[in-house]
Scaffold this motif. Structure first.
Motif, PDB file in Angstrom:
ATOM      1  N   GLY B  71       0.784  -1.226   0.000  1.00 37.63           N
ATOM      2  CA  GLY B  71       0.000   0.000   0.000  1.00 37.63           C
ATOM      3  C   GLY B  71       0.815   1.275   0.000  1.00 37.63           C
ATOM      4  N   LYS B  72       2.159   1.134   0.013  1.00 40.11           N
ATOM      5  CA  LYS B  72       2.996   2.337   0.017  1.00 40.11           C
ATOM      6  C   LYS B  72       3.689   2.485  -1.339  1.00 40.11           C
ATOM      7  N   THR B  73       3.727   3.735  -1.845  1.00 42.13           N
ATOM      8  CA  THR B  73       4.328   3.985  -3.154  1.00 42.13           C
ATOM      9  C   THR B  73       5.812   3.631  -3.143  1.00 42.13           C
ATOM     10  N   VAL B  74       6.230   2.952  -4.187  1.00 41.31           N
ATOM     11  CA  VAL B  74       7.652   2.599  -4.327  1.00 41.31           C
ATOM     12  C   VAL B  74       8.432   3.849  -4.731  1.00 41.31           C
ATOM     13  N   THR B  75       9.448   4.178  -3.947  1.00 39.14           N
ATOM     14  CA  THR B  75      10.232   5.380  -4.272  1.00 39.14           C
ATOM     15  C   THR B  75      11.640   5.027  -4.753  1.00 39.14           C
ATOM     16  N   GLY B  76      12.048   3.785  -4.564  1.00 35.24           N
ATOM     17  CA  GLY B  76      13.378   3.369  -4.987  1.00 35.24           C
ATOM     18  C   GLY B  76      13.602   1.928  -4.604  1.00 35.24           C
ATOM     19  N   PRO B  77      14.784   1.408  -4.935  1.00 37.01           N
ATOM     20  CA  PRO B  77      15.073   0.017  -4.568  1.00 37.01           C
ATOM     21  C   PRO B  77      15.192  -0.122  -3.061  1.00 37.01           C
ATOM     22  N   GLY B  78      15.005  -1.334  -2.569  1.00 36.27           N
ATOM     23  CA  GLY B  78      15.124  -1.538  -1.133  1.00 36.27           C
ATOM     24  C   GLY B  78      15.309  -3.003  -0.792  1.00 36.27           C
ATOM     25  N   ARG B  79      15.735  -3.242   0.453  1.00 39.53           N
ATOM     26  CA  ARG B  79      16.050  -4.614   0.867  1.00 39.53           C
ATOM     27  C   ARG B  79      14.807  -5.472   1.067  1.00 39.53           C
ATOM     28  N   ASP B  80      13.611  -4.835   1.042  1.00 43.59           N
ATOM     29  CA  ASP B  80      12.393  -5.629   1.195  1.00 43.59           C
ATOM     30  C   ASP B  80      12.057  -6.396  -0.076  1.00 43.59           C
ATOM     31  N   ARG B  81      12.807  -6.106  -1.161  1.00 44.64           N
ATOM     32  CA  ARG B  81      12.588  -6.827  -2.422  1.00 44.64           C
ATOM     33  C   ARG B  81      13.892  -7.451  -2.896  1.00 44.64           C
ATOM     34  N   GLY B  82      13.915  -8.785  -2.959  1.00 48.77           N
ATOM     35  CA  GLY B  82      15.094  -9.474  -3.485  1.00 48.77           C
ATOM     36  C   GLY B  82      15.024  -9.521  -4.994  1.00 48.77           C
ATOM     37  N   MET B  83      16.187  -9.478  -5.647  1.00 49.79           N
ATOM     38  CA  MET B  83      16.203  -9.495  -7.112  1.00 49.79           C
ATOM     39  C   MET B  83      17.040 -10.661  -7.625  1.00 49.79           C
ATOM     40  N   VAL B  84      16.536 -11.330  -8.662  1.00 52.79           N
ATOM     41  CA  VAL B  84      17.372 -12.262  -9.418  1.00 52.79           C
ATOM     42  C   VAL B  84      17.282 -11.826 -10.870  1.00 52.79           C
ATOM     43  N   PHE B  85      18.439 -11.547 -11.466  1.00 55.37           N
ATOM     44  CA  PHE B  85      18.469 -11.031 -12.830  1.00 55.37           C
ATOM     45  C   PHE B  85      18.717 -12.167 -13.818  1.00 55.37           C
ATOM     46  N   GLN B  86      18.595 -11.849 -15.096  1.00 58.89           N
ATOM     47  CA  GLN B  86      18.849 -12.871 -16.112  1.00 58.89           C
ATOM     48  C   GLN B  86      20.299 -13.353 -16.033  1.00 58.89           C
ATOM     49  N   GLU B  87      21.225 -12.392 -15.855  1.00 56.44           N
ATOM     50  CA  GLU B  87      22.617 -12.770 -15.613  1.00 56.44           C
ATOM     51  C   GLU B  87      22.792 -12.977 -14.113  1.00 56.44           C
ATOM     52  N   PRO B  88      23.659 -13.907 -13.706  1.00 55.01           N
ATOM     53  CA  PRO B  88      23.855 -14.117 -12.262  1.00 55.01           C
ATOM     54  C   PRO B  88      24.441 -12.886 -11.564  1.00 55.01           C
ATOM     55  N   LEU B  89      25.268 -12.097 -12.298  1.00 53.47           N
ATOM     56  CA  LEU B  89      25.887 -10.890 -11.726  1.00 53.47           C
ATOM     57  C   LEU B  89      26.613 -11.186 -10.429  1.00 53.47           C
ATOM     58  N   LEU B  90      27.382 -12.274 -10.408  1.00 52.38           N
ATOM     59  CA  LEU B  90      28.198 -12.544  -9.226  1.00 52.38           C
ATOM     60  C   LEU B  90      29.407 -11.621  -9.259  1.00 52.38           C
ATOM     61  N   SER B 135      33.789 -17.622  -8.075  1.00 52.04           N
ATOM     62  CA  SER B 135      32.505 -17.635  -8.781  1.00 52.04           C
ATOM     63  C   SER B 135      32.682 -17.873 -10.271  1.00 52.04           C
ATOM     64  N   TYR B 136      33.836 -17.416 -10.819  1.00 56.19           N
ATOM     65  CA  TYR B 136      34.016 -17.569 -12.269  1.00 56.19           C
ATOM     66  C   TYR B 136      34.431 -18.982 -12.666  1.00 56.19           C
ATOM     67  N   GLU B 137      34.598 -19.855 -11.670  1.00 57.13           N
ATOM     68  CA  GLU B 137      34.911 -21.253 -12.000  1.00 57.13           C
ATOM     69  C   GLU B 137      33.651 -22.114 -12.102  1.00 57.13           C
ATOM     70  N   LEU B 138      32.488 -21.536 -11.755  1.00 59.77           N
ATOM     71  CA  LEU B 138      31.253 -22.314 -11.728  1.00 59.77           C
ATOM     72  C   LEU B 138      30.580 -22.339 -13.092  1.00 59.77           C
ATOM     73  N   SER B 139      29.715 -23.357 -13.296  1.00 61.27           N
ATOM     74  CA  SER B 139      28.917 -23.427 -14.518  1.00 61.27           C
ATOM     75  C   SER B 139      27.778 -22.412 -14.433  1.00 61.27           C
ATOM     76  N   GLY B 140      27.120 -22.179 -15.572  1.00 57.69           N
ATOM     77  CA  GLY B 140      26.035 -21.190 -15.619  1.00 57.69           C
ATOM     78  C   GLY B 140      24.930 -21.489 -14.615  1.00 57.69           C
TER      79      GLY B 140
END
Lengths: 263, 267
Positions: B71-90, B135-140
């Motif tokens: 019920g509260k307007t989103v004003t920016g990113p925050g720790r209450d929302r976890g993100m997983v992107f298409q790339e792992p971005l490790l 991390s760069y030694e791991l598979s996709g």
């Protein structure tokens, strides 16, 4: 090429390099032996070796040979260290702050391509003919490449990585320390390597400024007495030392940023 | 159940917005996502589904309408929302466990607690033997598991996932989907999952929201009534085939209607 043949040629690489250097020395040896050129123009490898051995005993102009190498290396390393200490923070700051970049960029872009030999008269007037003027010349020619490289590196952090930082609620300070700086490291190393190459080439110019020791000075001094063998020895020493310096930077790069090029 | 994420008449325009110019990525996009629901956002590339996710994440601000969380307007990113992107971005300068501990590190958790939680999530994702690996030694697939553990460790009430398995091969993708469901059954986080794969959407979601392109809006909102917990077997069951057939038929009908509507507009 298949992966297997690439791997095979990678293993063979060092052997091929050694063979190619050996072939070159042989050609040099033969050219001198067959008298293709007079020994004033092209001294034989044996002659240069003799000179080297003799100078190892007696030194050149009352200074031991190792000391010539050490003095040049010391000047270059002092200049490089100063260039890193000044150049990396300044470059990063320019890369992160468009305002600072706008202020400093005209000076950096003017000074970077400037032939540093042109600065010699000014440097002598400002700093005299002591060590500081020599170190300053090498410092100046290294510094601007470091600045430009660090500035580009600071801007090279991927958008995805910054989003990740923001998603985890990273403060601006945390974004800098946890994401931007480590991301910039591999590129900083690459630009430092190039900058050291540029700085090392300035060594001769720096040692033209009223020196009485150093590899660069040795080459210049020997040339005025037509001692081509000593000139060639000096060139070999300058080249080998420069090469070892580059290997050291590459080794450091592998140790500090092992992930470079492997993401 | 209460509404966790709400998009109210959201319009998102990119580029020069003067005189009706610019690219309309979203127009009057409305969607409500109930707490503890797993909602899949399905659509072709360029339909604005990533825009929806970026708005929920707070990476972008809407040109019109509002995006609300609790019920509260989103004003920016925050720790209450976890993100997983298409790339792992490790982060390659951190090993596996240090990557998982990224969130706790930035949030200033006590080290012991962060380590314990990281180990817990590495166990859940089957990576406990790899915690000291680079991390760069791991598979996709393994990289994406690390990304999953990293997003989940802070136990955010909302998880936003942007085609996280899109770059993986079919086999690895299936393993990852099962793993995702397994962890989700234990945590029941509210998930908004973007994909362009119908099978993936039906297999994972409680609801499949189908979007249409230019401008992006909701074409179809389907409840998926396949029983949970879902495993690989369900993919070949008649019920799954039925659900998929129904979903594809509705997408076809709605697309034709939308397309006809555009033709009626004089295209």
């Amino acid at each position: 090429m298949s992966t297997a043949s690439v791997a095979r040629s990678a293993r063979l690489g060092p052997l091929i390099s050694i063979a190619s250097v050996a072939a070159f020395v042989l050609l040099w040896y033969e050219a001198a032996r067959l008298g293709w050129a007079s020994s004033l123009i092209l001294p034989a490898p044996g002659e240069v070796l003799d000179t080297a051995l003799q100078m190892l005993n007696d030194g050149y102009r009352h200074v031991p040979l190792w000391q010539h190498v050490a003095i040049s290396l010391g000047r270059a390393l002092a200049a490089f260290a100063a260039a890193l200490v000044v150049g990396i923070p300044l470059g990063l700051a320019m890369g992160l702050s468009p305002i600072l970049s706008s202020i400093l960029d005209p000076f950096v872009q003017f000074l970077r391509p400037l032939p540093k030999l042109a600065l010699i008269p000014l440097v002598i007037v400002w700093l005299g003919i002591g060590e500081s003027s020599k170190i300053f010349l090498i410092f100046v020619s290294t510094l601007f490449s470091v600045i430009v490289g660090a500035a580009a590196a600071a801007g090279s952090v991927k958008v995805g990585r910054l989003r990740l930082a923001r998603a985890f609620g990273a403060t601006r300070r945390q974004q800098l320390w946890y994401f931007v700086l480590p991301s910039a490291l591999p590129e900083i190393f690459t630009s430092v390597r190039l900058a050291f190459g540029v700085g090392w080439t300035t060594l001769i110019a720096a040692e033209m400024v009223a020196a009485d020791s150093g590899m660069g000075w040795m080459v210049i001094n020997a040339s005025s007495y037509m001692r081509t063998d000593i000139v060639m020895l000096g060139i070999l020493l300058l080249g080998v030392t420069g090469y070892l310096l580059d290997l050291a930077v590459v080794g450091l790069q592998r140790a500090v940023v092992p992930w470079a090029g492997r993401e | 159940m209460s509404v966790k994420i709400a998009f109210e008449e959201v319009t998102q325009v990119y580029g020069d917005t003067g005189k009706g110019g610019g690219t309309r990525a979203l127009e009057h996009f409305s969607l409500e996502i109930a707490e503890r629901n797993f909602v899949c956002l399905l659509g072709p590339s360029g339909c604005g589904k990533s825009t929806v996710l970026n708005l929920a994440a707070g990476f972008e601000k809407p040109s019109g309408g509002s995006v609300l969380i609790d019920g509260k307007t989103v004003t920016g990113p925050g720790r209450d929302r976890g993100m997983v992107f298409q790339e792992p971005l490790l982060l390659p300068w951190r090993n596996v466990i240090e990557n998982v501990m990224l969130g706790p590190c930035l949030a200033g958790w006590p080290k012991v607690e962060a380590l314990a939680q990281a180990r817990h999530y590495l166990r859940l994702t089957g990576l406990e033997r790899f915690e000291r690996h680079a991390s760069y030694e791991l598979s996709g697939g393994m990289r994406q598991r690390v990304a999953l553990a990293r997003a989940w460790i802070g136990e955010p009430p909302v998880l936003l996932m942007d085609e996280p398995f899109g770059a993986l091969d079919a086999q690895t993708r299936l393993v990852m989907q099962e793993l995702l469901l397994e962890i989700w059954e234990q945590t029941r986080t509210t998930v908004l999952f973007v994909t362009h794969d119908v099978d993936e959407a039906l297999f994972l979601g409680d609801r499949v929201v189908v979007m249409s392109a230019s401008p992006g809006r909701v074409l179809l909102d389907l409840a998926v009534d396949l029983p949970r917990p879902r495993t690989e077997e369900i993919l070949t069951s008649p019920r799954f085939a039925d659900a998929k057939r129904r979903c594809l038929r509705l997408i076809g009908e709605e697309s034709r209607r939308a397309f006809g509507h555009l033709e009626g507009d004089g295209i």
